[in-house]
Write an enzyme that holds these catalytic residues in place. Structure first.
Site, PDB file in Angstrom:
ATOM      1  N   LYS A  97       0.826  -1.216   0.000  1.00 28.08           N
ATOM      2  CA  LYS A  97       0.000   0.000   0.000  1.00 28.08           C
ATOM      3  C   LYS A  97       0.856   1.261   0.000  1.00 28.08           C
ATOM      4  CE  LYS A  97      -4.121  -2.030   0.542  1.00 28.08           C
ATOM      5  NZ  LYS A  97      -5.292  -1.858  -0.331  1.00 28.08           N
ATOM      6  N   ASP A 142      -8.913  -1.183   6.330  1.00 27.88           N
ATOM      7  CA  ASP A 142      -8.725  -2.300   7.262  1.00 27.88           C
ATOM      8  C   ASP A 142      -7.372  -2.190   7.951  1.00 27.88           C
ATOM      9  OD1 ASP A 142     -11.029  -4.158   7.162  1.00 27.88           O
ATOM     10  OD2 ASP A 142     -10.576  -4.205   5.033  1.00 27.88           O
TER      11      ASP A 142
END
Length: 442
Positions: A97, A142
């Site tokens: 990410k 998340d």
């Protein structure tokens, strides 16, 4: 060149004998050349440009992540070669990410302030902090995406709000808050947090930076998705022979989630390899199977289960429509695995064995290997995917121990301990096992 399997088998049918099969084929997947040559060239150039933008960010390692070869595990699975692209080494943020969120934030800022002529690489260097203090970005997460956005926002000087759902651990929350983000908690699951982030943005004039697309919101998810093409670009460079000819692996097993990662990786591979692209298998938790359901219904769909999994980064209830547009024509198979399969894969990677270096992989990071192990142990799946002794398989470890206490509970050893063993064995590996290439090229 790796030898493609000649095995041909009928696809497993959805719902045969009243049960949902562990995998289905995507009959719409295409083996034609990439349909738009001009777009192909432009996007490959764009990926190279974005690598240069990120090359000076202090929170990103400036070499390609390792591409480990695991010969002993490959032999155990009955395949010719297994390689693991280790994104846990991408950044202190310990996940892939760290590519998507900062690229999306840079492009958002360039769109919002075209008159300022900001230098893209200087945004993450904090050169324009005074100009960006009034900008607020928000996302649902998340864990890993929110942490990456918080870090990029802190480097840039803008404000960041992160929406967490009830199942996100306190440990992950603290890791995000450490980068100065403001935390908002909501009841429910990931989809509930996505809706709340969109509501807060609309109410307050903030800007959503999410990898999940929805009606009227595609630019930022598209930036994130294409940013993951950097992973594919590195892989191609790392597996090319000394003469510069690219080696084509036969299979790639990729984590699902909302679809941004597999879409970004597969789209780039299709652009580069054309009809010779590898066979792709998308892996999801059984209870968070939104991409599997999308393949069955031929539209971006909802998961059929409770969306609660130890694979936290993959516990997504609804596929991104933008990502599905890509996966609909580039992903060959969709499969589901159990949480126990992910735990087994985590432990396998952590253990190492003989020639195989130990690797730290969180539950989501180990999902691709979990899918491969399940397939290799199931003869119908093995035949369906065309896996055999000639197969050269690639998986991507998308995260390290981003929740250290959870990792230690599942593996029985801390991530730091595994890394210490990795370091002690690493010197015995051939240089080709862990290629390190510059993030940016002149």
């Amino acid at each position: 060149m790796a030898k493609q399997s000649s095995i041909k088998t009928p696809a497993m049918e959805y719902g045969r004998d009243g049960e949902t099969p562990p995998a289905i084929s995507n009959r719409r997947a295409s083996r034609i050349p990439y349909p738009d040559e001009q777009k192909k060239i432009k996007d490959i150039e764009r990926t190279e440009e974005e690598r240069k933008w990120l090359s000076s960010w202090r929170l990103l390692n400036h070499s390609a992540t390792p591409l480990w070869s695991l010969p002993k595990l490959a032999a155990t699975l009955g395949i010719a070669q297994l390689r693991v692209k280790d994104e846990s080494k991408r950044s202190p943020l310990a996940s892939f990410k760290a590519l998507g969120a900062p690229i999306a934030l840079i492009r958002l800022i360039l769109r919002l302030y075209p008159e300022r002529s900001f230098e893209p690489a200087a945004i993450l260097a904090g050169r324009y902090q005074d100009d960006l203090r009034a900008l607020t970005v928000i996302t649902a997460t998340d864990g890993n995406h929110g942490r990456a956005l918080a870090a990029a926002a802190q480097s840039s000087g803008c404000r960041c709000v992160i929406v967490l759902h009830a199942r996100v651990s306190t440990e992950r929350e603290q890791a995000i808050a450490a980068f100065g983000a403001e935390i908002v908690r909501v009841a429910g699951n990931y989809d509930a947090s996505v809706k709340e982030a969109a509501r807060l943005a609309a109410t307050n004039g903030w800007h959503v930076v999410s990898d999940t697309s929805y009606s009227g919101y595609e630019d930022v998810p598209g930036d994130i998705m294409r940013g993951y093409g950097i992973i594919s670009q590195e892989i191609i460079e790392q597996i090319s022979d000394p003469a510069g000819q690219p080696f084509t692996f036969t299979h790639i097993f990729l984590q699902g989630g909302v679809g941004a990662l597999p879409a970004g990786v597969l789209d780039y591979l299709w652009k580069f390899y054309g009809p010779r692209r590898p066979t792709s298998v998308i892996v999801e938790p059984r209870q968070a199977d939104c991409l599997y359901q999308s393949a069955h219904l031929d539209r971006a769909a909802h998961a059929s289960g409770a969306i609660d999994s130890i694979m936290a980064g993959l516990a997504c209830g609804e596929a991104s429509p933008l990502a599905w547009q890509v996966l609909r024509v580039s992903a060959d198979y969709f499969m589901t695995v159990e949480d126990s399969d992910a735990t087994t894969a985590m432990r396998q990677l952590a253990a190492g064995n003989g020639q195989d270096v130990p690797i730290v992989a969180g539950a989501s990071g180990a999902a691709g290997l979990a899918g491969l192990q399940v397939a290799c142990g199931n003869q119908p799946l093995r035949a369906m995917f065309g896996l055999n002794e000639h197969s050269h398989v690639l998986v991507i470890n998308t995260e390290g121990d981003t929740a250290p206490s959870i990792y230690q509970t599942l593996v029985g050893e801390s991530g730091q301990s595994v890394l210490a063993r990795q370091s002690s064995r690493q010197s015995g590996h051939r240089p080709s096992d862990q290629a390190c290439l510059p993030m940016a090229h002149g």
